[in-house]
Every structure is written in structure tokens, then in C-alpha cells.
Design an enzyme around this catalytic site. Structure first.
Site, short mmCIF file in Angstrom:
data_model
loop_
_atom_site.label_atom_id
_atom_site.label_comp_id
_atom_site.label_asym_id
_atom_site.label_seq_id
_atom_site.Cartn_x
_atom_site.Cartn_y
_atom_site.Cartn_z
N TYR A 76 -1.88 -1.32 10.37
CA TYR A 76 -1.77 -1.32 8.96
C TYR A 76 -0.50 -0.68 8.20
O TYR A 76 0.02 -1.38 7.48
CB TYR A 76 -3.33 -0.82 8.38
N SER A 131 0.96 -1.08 -0.10
CA SER A 131 0.03 -0.12 0.01
C SER A 131 0.93 1.25 -0.15
O SER A 131 1.89 1.07 0.23
CB SER A 131 -0.64 -0.06 1.15
P1 NAD Z 1 -11.18 -6.05 -0.13
O1 NAD Z 1 -11.84 -6.01 1.29
O2 NAD Z 1 -12.23 -5.72 -1.12
O3 NAD Z 1 -10.90 -7.64 -0.41
C1 NAD Z 1 -10.09 -8.38 0.49
C2 NAD Z 1 -9.86 -9.73 0.10
O4 NAD Z 1 -9.19 -10.71 1.06
C3 NAD Z 1 -11.32 -10.43 -0.21
O5 NAD Z 1 -11.26 -11.48 -1.30
C4 NAD Z 1 -11.75 -11.32 1.05
O6 NAD Z 1 -12.22 -12.52 1.33
C5 NAD Z 1 -10.15 -11.60 1.67
N1 NAD Z 1 -9.84 -11.89 2.90
C6 NAD Z 1 -10.13 -11.16 3.98
N2 NAD Z 1 -9.75 -11.76 5.15
C7 NAD Z 1 -9.20 -13.01 4.94
C8 NAD Z 1 -8.68 -14.21 5.52
N3 NAD Z 1 -8.81 -13.96 6.78
N4 NAD Z 1 -8.12 -15.02 4.75
C9 NAD Z 1 -8.22 -15.12 3.42
N5 NAD Z 1 -8.60 -14.08 2.64
C10 NAD Z 1 -9.29 -12.90 3.34
O7 NAD Z 1 -9.74 -5.59 -0.06
P2 NAD Z 1 -9.07 -4.75 -1.33
O8 NAD Z 1 -9.37 -3.26 -1.26
O9 NAD Z 1 -9.40 -5.44 -2.48
O10 NAD Z 1 -7.58 -4.99 -0.77
C11 NAD Z 1 -6.75 -5.89 -1.38
C12 NAD Z 1 -5.38 -5.88 -0.94
O11 NAD Z 1 -4.84 -4.32 -1.20
C13 NAD Z 1 -5.23 -5.54 0.84
O12 NAD Z 1 -3.82 -6.08 0.97
C14 NAD Z 1 -5.01 -4.20 0.96
O13 NAD Z 1 -4.39 -3.75 2.11
C15 NAD Z 1 -4.58 -3.36 -0.39
N6 NAD Z 1 -4.62 -2.10 -0.57
C16 NAD Z 1 -5.94 -1.74 -1.09
C17 NAD Z 1 -6.20 -0.33 -1.08
C18 NAD Z 1 -7.63 0.03 -1.45
O14 NAD Z 1 -7.64 1.39 -1.66
N7 NAD Z 1 -8.50 -0.55 -1.73
C19 NAD Z 1 -5.17 0.59 -1.24
C20 NAD Z 1 -3.82 -0.09 -0.88
C21 NAD Z 1 -3.59 -1.24 -0.58
#
Ligand code: NAD
Length: 267
Positions: free
Chosen positions: A162, A149
Site C-alpha cells: 500500500y 493517502s
Molecule cells: P472502501 O473499501 O470503502 O471502498 C473501496 C471502493 O473501491 C468500493 O467502491 C469498491 O467496490 C471499489 N473496489 C474494490 N475493488 C475494486 C476493483 N477490483 N475494481 C473496481 N473497484 C473496486 O475504501 P475507502 O476507504 O473508501 O478508500 C477509497 C480510497 O481512499 C482508496 O484508494 C484508499 O486507499 C484511499 N484512502 C482511504 C483512507 C481511509 O482511511 N479510509 C485513507 C487514505 C486513503
């Protein structure tokens, strides 16, 4: 039509954690389009991993499976890798994407949330990397992409676990890159800014509730507060960057952290 699409990763196999929605699903789709066989994973209620795997397999003419490992547990991370290896013989590409967020000031941050955020965003990646590396070394080829991130590069208030986990994930990325530098394996991180997934929708809702703004206003307010470019990155763009990092032109890129953050980390 399918034959006209370039498939630079045809015959490779990829394991993408947290790929039943959001960024992970975008990455899984892009890898399938590039010809990869897949293992999907995810945990949230109401998600349907198997139908998604079937749909990707049918659309892109690849083999895809789903495993519901709960990556807050090291034994599940090991089981997930073992499942992928049973299906395909090896994992060529590992994408550590599963992650969660919890927001509170340090003094009010519950120990249980600290542990959960650290486990899922950092320790799970350590467990999966440890499990895939022996076979990658034996095959002389591997790609590891850690979805960190912009919070792996800079901090924000109320996100202690985080920010700590994502900074740690960049550290893990660099160490793995050094330890595998001459083994045909690369390890890199992608550092997104705002992407409008469920993880961020929850923060938009909380902002709207606290301020009285409409959801649309709260969304723009969230973007403007941190990101110089007032535009969300798309899951398709993160998928395309992942495919690039797995491709032959990226074979000397390792230990890198690619920001896709609308200029956020340039502050
Ligand atoms: P999201 O919440 O839409 O999806 C998260 C995914 O992780 C889902 O498929 C969920 O089922 C899975 N998950 C949750 N708990 C779990 C567990 N205990 N075991 C296995 N799988 C599990 O989130 P996102 O926004 O798509 O984020 C994905 C990644 O990107 C994360 O690591 C997040 O930190 C990172 N990220 C997101 C953003 C953003 O703006 N959305 C920005 C920077 C980084």
C-alpha cells in the site's frame, strides 16, 4: 430549491472509480451536487451501483451510470473509460479512487496480495489516465484527481504494498501534471489520513480482536496511534476538496498532494 444550489461543474462529466461506497461515493455525491454527470464504478459484493446512480441522478438532476469494471485488469480499465466516453462523449474529470489494503510484515506478504494492491492502487490509475488524456487534450480541459493517502507521504509497518503504491501514485500525479501543464489539464492528489470507511473498519476489527478492546476503544486507539488530531476526516470533506480542485480557482494547482490527515504527515 435545486436552482438555489450553486452548480459550478454543470455540464461536466466525471468518472469516479470505486464509487459505490466510502470515499468514492462521497466524491461522486459532491460532484453530482456541483452539477456533474457521472459514471460510477465499484466491485464489492452486495453493492448496488445502478440504484445509487439512479438516486444521484434523481436527487441532483444529473445523468449517472454505473459500470462494474474490475480495475485489477487493464482491459477493464480501458473498457470503463470507453463506456464513460460512449455515454457522454468525453470524460472531463477523472477521479482514481478505487483501492484496497492488505496488512502483513514484508516477509509474510503474499506475492498475490502485493500484485493486487499495486494493480488497484497504482496501475489502474496509469491505465485510466492513459485512456482519458487524448480526449482531454483535444478538448483543452481536464481534471485528474488521484486519491492517494497519507501513506503516499509517510510509511507505516505492515503496509509495504500500500505504501509503495501510494508513493508511486504521487509520482504518477507529478509526471502527468508536468506533461499536461499547458494543455488546460491539471492532475493532483488527495492524501487522506483516517476516514471511517469499510477499508478502515476491517483494521479496527482486527485491532479489537488482537487486543481484546471494544470496537469503540479500538477505533480511538487506531486514531491516536498515528494521527495528532483525534478525529476522522469525512467523505463529505474529501468530496468538497475534490470539487474545489475541479473548479476555476484551482486552475493553476497541479502536481500537488493535498493532505487531509489531521496533522499525521506533519510528524
Ligand atoms: P472502501 O473499501 O470503502 O471502498 C473501496 C471502493 O473501491 C468500493 O467502491 C469498491 O467496490 C471499489 N473496489 C474494490 N475493488 C475494486 C476493483 N477490483 N475494481 C473496481 N473497484 C473496486 O475504501 P475507502 O476507504 O473508501 O478508500 C477509497 C480510497 O481512499 C482508496 O484508494 C484508499 O486507499 C484511499 N484512502 C482511504 C483512507 C481511509 O482511511 N479510509 C485513507 C487514505 C486513503
Amino acid at each position: 430549491m435545486l436552482n438555489a444550489v450553486p452548480r459550478p461543474l454543470a455540464g461536466r462529466t466525471a468518472l469516479v472509480t470505486g464509487s459505490t461506497r466510502g470515499i468514492g461515493m462521497g466524491i461522486a455525491r459532491a460532484l453530482a451536487e456541483a452539477g456533474c454527470n457521472l459514471v460510477l464504478n465499484g466491485r464489492s459484493p452486495g453493492q448496488q451501483g445502478e440504484p445509487l446512480a439512479d438516486a444521484l441522478a434523481a436527487t441532483w438532476n444529473v445523468e449517472a451510470h454505473y459500470h462494474a469494471a474490475d480495475l485489477r485488469k487493464s482491459s477493464h480499465a480501458e473498457r470503463l473509460v470507453a463506456f464513460a466516453q460512449e455515454q457522454f462523449g468525453t470524460v472531463d474529470i477523472l477521479v482514481n479512487n478505487a483501492g484496497i489494503q492488505h496488512v502483513a510484515p514484508v516477509e509474510a506478504f503474499a506475492d498475490a496480495y502485493w500484485e493486487e494492491v499495486l494493480w488497484l492502487n497504482l496501475t489502474a490509475a496509469f491505465c485510466t489516465v492513459k485512456a482519458v488524456l487524448p480526449a482531454m487534450r483535444a478538448h483543452g480541459w481536464g481534471r485528474i484527481i488521484n486519491i492517494a493517502s497519507v501513506h503516499g507521504l509517510v510509511a507505516s509497518i505492515n503496509k509495504c504494498a500500500y505504501v509503495a503504491a501510494k508513493h508511486g501514485l504521487l509520482g504518477l500525479t507529478k509526471v502527468v501534471a508536468l506533461e499536461t501543464a499547458n494543455d488546460g489539464i491539471t492532475c493532483n492528489a488527495i492524501c487522506p489520513g483516517w476516514v471511517l470507511t469499510e477499508l478502515v473498519q476491517r483494521q479496527v476489527k482486527a485491532r479489537a480482536a488482537a487486543s481484546g478492546m471494544s470496537p469503540v476503544e479500538a477505533r480511538m486507539d487506531l486514531l491516536r496511534a498515528k494521527q495528532p488530531m483525534h478525529e476522522f476526516s469525512s467523505i463529505e470533506s474529501i468530496g468538497a476538496l475534490t470539487v474545489f480542485l475541479c473548479g476555476s480557482h484551482a486552475r493553476t494547482i497541479t502536481g500537488a498532494a493535498y493532505a487531509m490527515d489531521g496533522g499525521w504527515a506533519a510528524h
